[in-house]
Scaffold this motif. Structure first.
Motif, PDB file in Angstrom:
ATOM      1  N   VAL A 402       0.792  -1.262  -0.038  1.00  0.00           N
ATOM      2  CA  VAL A 402      -0.077  -0.040  -0.163  1.00  0.00           C
ATOM      3  C   VAL A 402       0.870   1.270  -0.061  1.00  0.00           C
ATOM      4  CG1 VAL A 402      -1.687   1.201   1.423  1.00  0.00           C
ATOM      5  CG2 VAL A 402      -1.973  -1.128   1.322  1.00  0.00           C
ATOM      6  N   PHE A 403       1.793   1.341   0.695  1.00  0.00           N
ATOM      7  CA  PHE A 403       2.829   2.440   0.965  1.00  0.00           C
ATOM      8  C   PHE A 403       3.567   2.636  -0.400  1.00  0.00           C
ATOM      9  CE2 PHE A 403       2.884   1.304   5.596  1.00  0.00           C
ATOM     10  CZ  PHE A 403       1.712   2.377   5.957  1.00  0.00           C
ATOM     11  N   GLU A 405       2.316   1.913  -3.187  1.00  0.00           N
ATOM     12  CA  GLU A 405       1.392   2.302  -4.241  1.00  0.00           C
ATOM     13  C   GLU A 405       1.118   3.980  -4.110  1.00  0.00           C
ATOM     14  OE1 GLU A 405      -0.863   1.777  -7.670  1.00  0.00           O
ATOM     15  OE2 GLU A 405       0.863   0.398  -6.770  1.00  0.00           O
ATOM     16  N   ILE A 406       1.184   4.111  -3.021  1.00  0.00           N
ATOM     17  CA  ILE A 406       0.939   5.833  -2.759  1.00  0.00           C
ATOM     18  C   ILE A 406       1.913   6.578  -2.941  1.00  0.00           C
ATOM     19  CG2 ILE A 406       0.571   7.362  -0.604  1.00  0.00           C
ATOM     20  CD1 ILE A 406      -0.860   5.213   0.768  1.00  0.00           C
ATOM     21  N   ILE A 409       1.835   6.817  -6.625  1.00  0.00           N
ATOM     22  CA  ILE A 409       0.857   8.040  -7.083  1.00  0.00           C
ATOM     23  C   ILE A 409       1.315   9.310  -6.916  1.00  0.00           C
ATOM     24  CG2 ILE A 409      -1.492   8.501  -6.654  1.00  0.00           C
ATOM     25  CD1 ILE A 409      -2.228   5.763  -6.055  1.00  0.00           C
ATOM     26  N   ASN A 410       1.850   9.418  -5.668  1.00  0.00           N
ATOM     27  CA  ASN A 410       2.339  10.763  -5.570  1.00  0.00           C
ATOM     28  C   ASN A 410       3.388  11.303  -6.530  1.00  0.00           C
ATOM     29  OD1 ASN A 410       0.603  11.056  -3.375  1.00  0.00           O
ATOM     30  ND2 ASN A 410       2.172  10.459  -2.020  1.00  0.00           N
TER      31      ASN A 410
END
Length: 477
Positions: A402-403, A405-406, A409-410
């Motif tokens: 999850v981290f 992927e974040i 995206i950023n």
């Protein structure tokens, strides 16, 4: 000779060929052997056992014991045959033996109990005596069939039970007087109390009657709703059964209709065949008639024409028969083909439905197994982390990416913005400290050009003229 014992007797045989003794109901008594008959019926023994309690109080225990040989155990019969049977069961020797055992055990048991315990626990005392005496009689092969212990009696000169009875009578009389007085007192008090309680209970009953009436009305409505619900459920079940019966009936009607159509086709073909046969017979009769006529007119010509007509008739009949058979065969094959197509279509649909049902079942089983495996996985992780739900959440976020992927995206968002970053400083802090207040002012003025340049690069705007003018030709200033 051959000896037979009666119903309540046994034979004891000793002698040649017998090591010890032999007990039997019937046997051959050979030369060199001796045979004796003994009775196994029980006998009553009446005793008056004198005993003494733990308080050194003597008493007499009248008892009647019904004792006889134990006939359900062969070893006990052997003991009785050897030790007791040589003597008469009512002899002084046997009576003293049994009486000695009973008196000894009764005295030992009575010496360990108080008089009150013996008197109040007569049933337990009898059971104890019975067990102790039976234990001793086992070594003689005897069994107590019944034991009756009568009421305890005082020894002459020791009126313990008499005085105890007088004490009980006096206590009962005094208690009766006290009970009469208390009854009178309770009657006077109870009369007034009952009058008050009558009024209180009447009011209480009226209130409870209203409450119970309301509750009964509610219960009646609940039962009515339950009955209506049950009736509705029963009606739905009956409708479902009727629908199922209608479906079965429709299926059967379809089968019957198919069979009727096939039978109708077969009947039509059978009629056609019968018509062809009749037509053949008609043609034959017509041919015979024409032949006879032609024979009468023109014998030779008629014979030729007759043969010709017969052949033609046979040919026409043959063609009609073959055409009828071909038509019937075609219709039968068409009916069989339609039946096969219908069965194939039904089987295909059934297989498709079975396949879909199997796939759904396997999918449900897979989801269930996956859920169970995930549950075991999470419980194991939570146990390994000591029950820390926050640590379990962080671990799942990290392991699930999850981290990452974040961050991705950023990064994609910042990549489209293309920011320009400028870094400036107002000089050395030590130099500013040496210059005092003027050093701080100089540091502010040194900071302004980089600030203006950053604003121009980020927004494309220039500072007002009164704040200063920037030289755009030299980007280092």
């Amino acid at each position: 000779m051959y000896r037979v014992a009666s119903a309540s007797e046994y034979l004891v045989i000793t002698g040649v060929g017998i090591d010890d003794i032999k007990i039997s109901k019937k046997a051959w008594v050979l030369p060199g052997q001796s045979c004796t008959v003994f009775d196994v019926s029980p006998v009553n023994y009446t005793f008056e056992v004198q005993a003494m309690s733990a308080e050194k109080l003597p008493f007499i225990l009248p008892a009647v014991f019904t004792i006889g040989p134990r006939i359900d155990d062969e070893s006990s019969l052997l003991k009785y045959a050897k030790l007791i049977s040589p003597h008469d069961k009512l002899s002084h020797h046997v009576k003293e033996l049994v009486q000695g055992i009973i008196e000894g055990e009764t005295r030992v048991l009575a010496a360990s109990m108080t008089m009150e315990e013996v008197f109040r626990g007569a049933k337990e005392f009898k059971q104890e005596v019975f067990e102790k005496v039976q234990l001793e009689l086992n070594q003689f092969g005897l069994l107590i069939y019944n034991a009756n212990v009568k009421q305890l009696v005082d020894v002459p000169g020791h009126e313990y039970f008499s005085y105890l009875g007088q004490k009980t009578q006096m206590e009962a009389a005094n208690q009766a007087k006290i009970d009469v007085a208390e009854a009178r007192m309770k009657g006077a008090i109870g009369s007034k109390s009952r009058e008050g309680q009558t009024l209180q209970n009447a009011a209480k009953i009226d209130a409870e009657t209203k409450i119970i009436s309301t509750q009964r009305q509610g219960d009646g409505k609940k039962e009515e709703i339950k009955v209506k619900t049950a009736v509705k459920i029963f009606e739905n079940l009956r409708e479902a059964e009727v629908a199922e019966a209608n479906a079965d009936l429709a299926k059967k009607k379809a089968g019957w209709a198919k069979e009727a159509e096939v039978a109708e086709v077969e009947a039509k073909k059978a009629v056609a065949l019968r018509a062809a046969e009749l037509q053949k017979e008609v043609e034959r009769m017509n041919a015979l008639t024409v032949t006879e006529k032609l024979k009468a007119e023109f014998l030779s010509k008629a014979s030729v024409e007759y043969e010709t007509k017969v052949q033609e008739a046979n040919w026409e009949l043959y063609k009609k028969q073959k055409a009828a058979e071909a038509y019937l065969y075609q219709k039968e094959k068409e009916a069989e083909a339609q039946k096969a197509m219908a069965e194939a279509d039904l089987y295909k649909r059934q297989q498709i439905l079975d396949g879909e049902l199997y796939a759904k079942q396997k999918e449900a089983e897979g989801l269930k197994a996956l859920a169970e495996a995930q549950g075991v996985y999470l419980r194991t992780l939570l146990g390994a982390l000591g029950g820390n739900y926050a640590a379990l959440r962080d671990y799942l976020l990290i392991s699930g990416g999850v981290f990452q992927e974040i961050a991705k995206i950023n990064a994609e968002g910042v990549k489209g913005i293309q920011p320009k970053i400028s870094i400036w400083t107002n000089g050395d802090a030590s130099a500013a400290a040496d210059g005092g207040a003027l050093g701080e002012v100089a540091g502010v003025y040194k900071m302004l050009p980089p600030l203006f340049k950053t604003v121009q690069e980020q927004t494309g705007m220039l500072p007002p003229a009164w704040m200063g003018k920037m030289d755009t030709s030299d980007t280092n200033n």
